[in-house]
Design an enzyme around this catalytic site. Structure first.
Site, PDB file in Angstrom:
ATOM      1  N   HIS A   1      -3.943  -5.263  -0.100  1.00 47.69           N
ATOM      2  CA  HIS A   1      -3.564  -5.749   1.231  1.00 47.69           C
ATOM      3  C   HIS A   1      -3.547  -7.276   1.256  1.00 47.69           C
ATOM      4  O   HIS A   1      -4.568  -7.910   1.521  1.00 47.69           O
ATOM      5  CB  HIS A   1      -4.538  -5.214   2.275  1.00 47.69           C
TER       6      HIS A   1
ATOM      7  N   PHE B   1      -4.179   7.021  -3.512  1.00 51.06           N
ATOM      8  CA  PHE B   1      -3.097   7.417  -4.417  1.00 51.06           C
ATOM      9  C   PHE B   1      -2.636   6.206  -5.214  1.00 51.06           C
ATOM     10  O   PHE B   1      -2.814   5.065  -4.789  1.00 51.06           O
ATOM     11  CB  PHE B   1      -1.929   8.010  -3.625  1.00 51.06           C
TER      12      PHE B   1
ATOM     13  N   GLU C   1      -2.331  -9.165   3.466  1.00 53.20           N
ATOM     14  CA  GLU C   1      -2.611  -9.709   4.807  1.00 53.20           C
ATOM     15  C   GLU C   1      -4.105  -9.911   5.002  1.00 53.20           C
ATOM     16  O   GLU C   1      -4.535 -10.660   5.876  1.00 53.20           O
ATOM     17  CB  GLU C   1      -2.041  -8.785   5.893  1.00 53.20           C
TER      18      GLU C   1
ATOM     19  N   ASN D   1      -7.343  -0.353   0.001  1.00 54.48           N
ATOM     20  CA  ASN D   1      -7.610   0.855   0.779  1.00 54.48           C
ATOM     21  C   ASN D   1      -6.562   1.905   0.434  1.00 54.48           C
ATOM     22  O   ASN D   1      -5.530   2.020   1.103  1.00 54.48           O
ATOM     23  CB  ASN D   1      -7.595   0.560   2.279  1.00 54.48           C
TER      24      ASN D   1
ATOM     25  N   CYS E   1       0.822  -1.208   0.000  1.00 53.49           N
ATOM     26  CA  CYS E   1       0.000   0.000   0.000  1.00 53.49           C
ATOM     27  C   CYS E   1       0.861   1.265   0.000  1.00 53.49           C
ATOM     28  O   CYS E   1       1.505   1.565  -0.995  1.00 53.49           O
ATOM     29  CB  CYS E   1      -0.985  -0.037   1.166  1.00 53.49           C
ATOM     30  N   LEU E   2       0.935   2.008   1.091  1.00 52.08           N
ATOM     31  CA  LEU E   2       1.789   3.194   1.150  1.00 52.08           C
ATOM     32  C   LEU E   2       3.242   2.812   0.891  1.00 52.08           C
ATOM     33  O   LEU E   2       3.976   3.518   0.199  1.00 52.08           O
ATOM     34  CB  LEU E   2       1.661   3.881   2.511  1.00 52.08           C
TER      35      LEU E   2
ATOM     36  N   GLN F   1       3.945   2.530  -2.739  1.00 54.64           N
ATOM     37  CA  GLN F   1       4.110   3.835  -3.375  1.00 54.64           C
ATOM     38  C   GLN F   1       5.461   4.461  -3.038  1.00 54.64           C
ATOM     39  O   GLN F   1       6.087   5.103  -3.888  1.00 54.64           O
ATOM     40  CB  GLN F   1       2.959   4.747  -2.955  1.00 54.64           C
TER      41      GLN F   1
END
Length: 383
Positions: A359, A320, A361, A317, A275-276, A279
């Site tokens: 995600h 960006f 997980e 989720n 996720c973040l 990026q």
């Protein structure tokens, strides 16, 4: 059981739209970016996901709360979101694992919530016009606010997309295979680092509990580090692998983290980003990030492997995404979204480094992408 839904509340959007409903008995005003989540279940994991910091969640599923709440399903010890928007809140729960109702939980955590509004209409508005900020107002006597800005003047509302280190530490369970770096005001346990297990340095931008659980299940020992750690400190820890976690906010604001990851690239340490973290790995390799119209939030997103064409269903989720137009030659796209063809996975060419936008997980599910953790472990063993 908690207070009944009898208090008037109003949601006011940036464009001036108003939605009247009921509060759950918690008074106050809360402002944040409104996102909608399409998951049919897993509301407890969603509510406790640190990645939702400063956002207000709209659940598109019309009936929320029927299976109650239990402590084991929390993804962090704190709730970082700014508010919740529901159609119907179940007054009872019927599940053998339930410890309390959702209503009791939200009141206990003091989360401003508005119910009994047309969430379908709100969701369609966001899909058509894009994400926008909004305010939930739950007061005994609601002033006749004309617009969103008037509310902000009425009560100064400030927020940051960065979770303080103290809150990050609270998110993480106290387990034998977890150690904190000194930036968390705890000294490194030298005996811990000598344990013959795969040693993973984890950048904590707002990590979910289940990611930690999975890495420990894979026989890893974890050293949790802050977002501002310098790359030389990472090298001193002699990691077998580096993990870049999920978290809230615009990845472009994590300048120190991007710089640190960029400096680590020549050392070819196996690296996995989610996720973040996905990026940030892209930014460290000179890709660019753009904001989406309304993001991906839900547990039903189909993603396709660009090589094998195999399709997996994923939990998402994020607001960006990596800009395809700016993709450098050293980044290979591994997964794409079948909803809008956005980049969902990348691999750094000639390096043991990869990342995934969704995600894996999967807390809540689905678990189709969980094999990515095994791939990470294989990279470490090979290295």
């Amino acid at each position: 059981m908690g207070e009944t839904l009898k208090n008037t509340a109003v949601l006011i959007l940036e464009d001036g739209s108003k939605f009247y409903g009921k509060s759950i008995g918690i008074y106050g005003i809360s402002s944040g970016e409104i996102v909608f989540n399409t998951s049919m279940t897993g509301y407890q994991e969603i509510i406790t996901d640190p990645s939702y910091k400063n956002q207000i969640i709209t659940f598109t599923c019309p009936h929320i709360g029927n299976i109650g709440i239990n402590k084991n399903d929390e993804e962090s010890s704190s709730i970082h979101l700014k508010g919740i928007i529901l159609k119907n809140l179940s007054p009872i729960s019927s599940n053998y694992r339930s410890e309390k109702t959702l209503l009791e939980y939200l009141q206990e955590k003091n989360i401003i919530t508005i119910t009994n509004i047309d969430t379908r209409k709100l969701t369609k508005k966001i899909r058509k016009h894009g994400s926008q900020k909004g305010c939930i107002v739950c007061l005994k006597n609601i002033p006749k606010f004309k617009n969103y800005k008037e509310i902000l003047k009425y009560k100064k509302l400030k927020f940051s997309n960065i979770i303080p280190i103290k809150k990050l530490k609270e998110n993480i369970l106290n387990q034998k295979n977890i150690n904190f770096h000194k930036k968390y005001n705890k000294k490194i346990n030298e005996k811990f680092l000598k344990i013959k297990k795969k040693h993973i340095v984890v950048y904590d931008f707002g990590i979910k509990k289940n990611i930690i659980n999975i890495l420990i299940q894979k026989k890893c020992k974890l050293t949790i580090v802050s977002k501002n750690i310098k790359y030389k400190e990472i090298l001193k820890l002699s990691p077998d692998g580096i993990f870049l976690s999920n978290g809230p906010g615009d990845p472009r604001n994590f300048k120190n983290s991007i710089k640190s990851v960029k400096k680590l690239l020549p050392y070819n340490i196996p690296t996995f980003g989610i996720c973040l973290g996905h990026q940030i790995l892209a930014l460290a390799n000179k890709a660019k990030i753009i904001k989406m119209k309304f993001g991906h939030h839900g547990g039903n997103h189909p993603v396709q492997n660009t090589k094998t064409k195999k399709i997996i269903i994923t939990s998402q989720n994020h607001n960006f995404v990596i800009d395809k137009k700016t993709l450098p030659k050293n980044i290979k796209i591994t997964y794409s979204s079948l909803f809008d063809n956005t980049i969902q996975g990348i691999k750094i060419k000639n390096k043991p480094m990869f990342s995934f936008q969704g995600h894996p997980e999967a807390s809540p599910g689905p678990h189709d992408a969980s094999f990515l953790f095994n791939y990470f472990i294989k990279l470490i063993i090979k290295k």
